[in-house]
Enzyme design. Structure first.
Site, mmCIF file in Angstrom:
data_model
loop_
_atom_site.group_PDB
_atom_site.id
_atom_site.type_symbol
_atom_site.label_atom_id
_atom_site.label_comp_id
_atom_site.label_asym_id
_atom_site.label_seq_id
_atom_site.Cartn_x
_atom_site.Cartn_y
_atom_site.Cartn_z
ATOM 1 C CD GLU A 138 40.859 40.964 42.498
ATOM 2 O OE1 GLU A 138 40.643 40.433 41.729
ATOM 3 O OE2 GLU A 138 40.188 41.740 43.515
ATOM 4 C CG HIS A 193 39.970 39.477 38.224
ATOM 5 N ND1 HIS A 193 39.560 40.454 38.728
ATOM 6 C CD2 HIS A 193 39.808 39.508 36.913
ATOM 7 C CE1 HIS A 193 39.375 41.147 37.872
ATOM 8 N NE2 HIS A 193 39.555 40.864 36.750
ATOM 9 C CD GLU A 275 37.402 36.261 40.185
ATOM 10 O OE1 GLU A 275 38.038 36.685 41.243
ATOM 11 O OE2 GLU A 275 36.778 37.200 39.765
#
Length: 311
Positions: A138, A193, A275
């Protein structure tokens, strides 16, 4: 004159070969090819690809962009951002981009596990973040998308500040990330993210700050504008990437409100988390590891920020 079958065949072959040769000399005469996908724990250093567009000057400095994946890499093209050539619609605006986690966090568990004050309670300084099953982290993903986003916003005239550029061995902690946005008096802050949920959980979502008051945290002034920012990003992200809002959070809206994130609780300026997808789902992971898709993700976020700032 008698019909010469051989002459007709020769003429057809010559025309076919000429057409093939013409296409081979024209860049992009066919459909664009998908860029290679990434794997491994750390992306390879970027190569000096022939023909890669030159970046515009960036407002922040630090380590170079992690652009393994070839074509579809970070570009400074204004056209790629969706803006008209020469557009400086974000001139005078400051945007802080917060790349989630840090590639070095894996080597500094003691430091990132120390707890910091997030207003309502105490929480770990940071985490390592998640990764795909193939090991694409990530932290590598967020840094790459953040570089692309920076370039698109800079091309529109914005001053862009990164909370970090992997120039430090670990961190910054979540409270420091919030302070960087506050100190910059940012017009908008976006934390990039990717999620680490169960297989079958797919799609993106944007995290908005809840109304929180406690200790040094007071989000009353930013809840409204942060929602406006988040809604714009969710709308453009879906349209630009072609991906659906999360099927496991937000009831299909692509929006999730949280009161437990220090990066939001401590912010005094409009801020959201994006996200971009679920790294643990194979189908989402295929998108997240595509450099071409990451460019689309950055453009969707940039368009959402621009919509918010341009009012």
């Amino acid at each position: 004159m008698p019909y010469d079958h051989r002459k007709t065949v020769r003429r057809a072959l010559a025309l076919a070969l000429a057409a093939t040769g013409c296409c081979a000399t024209l860049a992009g005469c066919g459909a664009p090819q998908a860029s290679p996908q990434e794997g491994g724990k750390q992306p390879s250093p970027p190569s000096a690809s022939a023909g890669r567009p030159t970046r515009p000057p960036a407002a922040s400095t630090g380590a170079p962009s992690a652009e393994a994946g070839g074509t579809g890499g970070s570009t400074g093209s204004v056209d790629a951002s969706g803006a008209n050539p020469g557009s400086r619609s974000l001139a005078g605006r400051t945007v802080v981009i917060d790349p989630g986690h840090n590639p070095g966090n894996f080597r500094h568990s003691k430091e990132i596990n120390q707890k910091v004050d997030i207003g309502t309670n105490r929480k770990e300084c940071d985490t390592t973040g998640t990764s795909t099953n193939a090991g694409y982290t990530e932290a590598s993903f967020t840094l790459d998308v953040s570089h692309r986003l920076r370039d698109l916003l800079t091309a529109r005239g914005a001053k862009v500040v990164l909370t970090h550029d992997a120039e430090r061995p670990w961190g910054p902690c979540i409270d420091e990330r919030a302070r960087i946005g506050n100190a910059a008096a940012a017009d908008a802050v976006v934390s990039v993210h990717a999620d680490g949920s169960a297989v079958g959980n797919r799609g993106f979502h944007v995290i908005l700050p809840a109304r929180v008051r406690g200790g040094s945290a007071d989000t009353a002034d930013i809840v409204g504008p942060s929602r406006e920012l988040g809604e714009g990003i969710a709308d453009h992200f879906a349209r630009t990437t072609g991906t659906e809002p999360s099927n496991y959070l937000g009831s299909g809206t692509g929006l999730d409100v949280r009161d437990d994130l220090g990066g939001l609780n401590l912010s005094t300026v409009p801020k959201v988390f994006v996200e971009c997808g679920n790294m643990r789902d194979p189908k989402d992971a295929q998108l997240l590891t595509s450099a071409t898709w990451r460019q689309k993700a950055a453009r969707g976020i940039a368009d959402g920020i621009a919509t918010y700032l341009e009012g």
